[in-house]
Motif scaffolding. Structure first.
Motif, mmCIF file in Angstrom:
data_model
loop_
_atom_site.group_PDB
_atom_site.id
_atom_site.type_symbol
_atom_site.label_atom_id
_atom_site.label_comp_id
_atom_site.label_asym_id
_atom_site.label_seq_id
_atom_site.Cartn_x
_atom_site.Cartn_y
_atom_site.Cartn_z
ATOM 1 N N PRO A 113 -13.377 82.107 -20.324
ATOM 2 C CA PRO A 113 -12.172 81.678 -21.044
ATOM 3 C C PRO A 113 -10.965 81.425 -20.143
ATOM 4 N N LEU A 146 -11.351 78.099 -18.517
ATOM 5 C CA LEU A 146 -11.197 77.038 -19.511
ATOM 6 C C LEU A 146 -9.736 76.804 -19.859
ATOM 7 N N SER A 147 -8.996 77.905 -20.022
ATOM 8 C CA SER A 147 -7.601 77.774 -20.468
ATOM 9 C C SER A 147 -6.661 77.301 -19.370
ATOM 10 N N THR A 148 -7.001 77.580 -18.109
ATOM 11 C CA THR A 148 -6.098 77.219 -17.018
ATOM 12 C C THR A 148 -5.758 75.730 -17.008
ATOM 13 N N ILE A 170 -6.152 73.539 -19.365
ATOM 14 C CA ILE A 170 -5.554 73.154 -20.646
ATOM 15 C C ILE A 170 -4.059 73.442 -20.640
ATOM 16 N N GLU A 171 -3.688 74.649 -20.230
ATOM 17 C CA GLU A 171 -2.291 75.039 -20.221
ATOM 18 C C GLU A 171 -1.481 74.267 -19.181
ATOM 19 N N VAL A 215 -10.894 68.782 -24.906
ATOM 20 C CA VAL A 215 -11.992 69.699 -24.592
ATOM 21 C C VAL A 215 -13.275 69.087 -25.124
ATOM 22 N N LEU A 237 -16.264 78.893 -29.541
ATOM 23 C CA LEU A 237 -15.329 77.772 -29.553
ATOM 24 C C LEU A 237 -15.807 76.676 -30.490
#
Length: 312
Positions: A14, A17-19, A21-22, A40, A54
């Motif tokens: 996670p 994945l989030s890095t 995106i943010e 995504v 997800l």
């Protein structure tokens, strides 16, 4: 607008994945417009992310029109790569799409064959496994990221931030990347490994700290030949107290901070002016061209001329 496709596979980490995106979704251009559109994508609508599942809005067709594809890390790097994912990544690479991996995402990227003959990195704990599984890849476990042009890889966890900021800087320049770094509360220079190529017009200063006025004064006087005693005198304290406060509030010493601030300013001048390397070294306070070149390479990993060729 530049489109980023983040590929989510089963057992995706996670954090990795989030890095992207943010970081990419919050990037803004000087006029306030978003720099990126982020999507995504996955082979199936639902992805097992370990502690949660997800729901992914894009299938693999979302990779086809992306400008950049990010492959986040997976919990088990030994998992076989799905043929459909492999084929989609290969097709994207053949079309010139930039592809980057974060942490153990290097393993599925390596399984496509796209890293064969290239230098790459991954999480240090998995570097030996990557080298053993893929002997055609030159694995470098000592760097934060590797940029091969179209194909990029990063080390573990926070190194994904370094890589994202590096790509922003490639796409939009240092000012936009510096803003993205501030939003991520990310230092612009990290100890160990490959130094970041993200520069800032001003060296990072802890807002509201007792050192803030002193750091602003140092930034304004980078070209002066400052000694530790002179810095302490300006701060109205002893050198011992000054060193202690610096370590507490910046994590480094006054002179190390000054050296890094000078290198950051030199990076900016190398990017934005045609001044000679010797002139820039003198402008930012180095006593000789040799001292400047040595310090610059120690900090960034490249010579001033090589840096200018890459980023000017």
């Amino acid at each position: 607008m530049h489109t980023i496709a983040v590929l989510a596979m089963d057992q995706v980490i996670p954090f990795d994945l989030s890095t992207p995106i943010e970081v990419f979704s919050r990037t803004r251009l000087p006029d306030g417009r978003p720099g990126y559109q982020v999507r995504v994508c996955a082979e199936r609508p639902e992805v097992d992310a370990g502690v949660f599942t997800l729901r992914v809005p894009w299938g693999l067709e979302g990779l086809e029109t992306a400008d950049t594809i990010i492959v986040p890390g997976v919990a088990d790097p030994a998992l076989p790569l799905a043929p459909a994912v492999r084929d989609a990544l290969r097709a994207a690479a053949a079309n010139g799409t930039r592809i980057a991996s974060i942490c153990s995402g290097t393993f599925p990227l390596a399984a496509t064959g796209l890293l064969d003959g290239l230098r790459a990195t991954t999480h240090w704990a998995a570097a030996d496994l990557l080298a053993a599984a893929h002997p055609d890849i030159a694995v470098d476990p000592d760097v934060l990221y590797v940029d091969n042009g179209q194909i990029l890889t990063s080390a573990g966890a926070a190194a994904g931030l370094d890589l994202c900021l590096h790509m922003i800087r490639r796409d939009y320049g240092s000012a936009v990347a510096a803003d993205a770094a501030r939003l991520s509360v990310m230092p612009l220079e990290r100890e160990g490994g490959q130094a970041q190529f993200i520069v800032h017009h001003h060296a990072p200063a802890p807002q509201g700290s007792v050192l803030e006025p002193l750091l602003a004064w140092l930034q304004d006087n980078l070209g002066s030949d400052l000694t530790l005693a002179e810095i302490a005198a300006h701060a109205g304290t002893s050198t011992r107290t000054l060193i202690r406060r610096f370590r507490e509030q910046t994590g480094t010493t006054p002179l190390q901070w000054l050296h890094r601030a000078r290198v950051r300013q030199a990076q900016h001048l190398l990017e934005t002016t045609h001044h000679s390397v010797e002139r820039i070294g003198a402008q930012v306070g180095f006593g000789s061209p040799t001292a400047f070149r040595d310090r610059f390479k120690k900090t960034t990993g490249v010579s001033p001329n090589a840096y200018r060729r890459t980023f000017s």
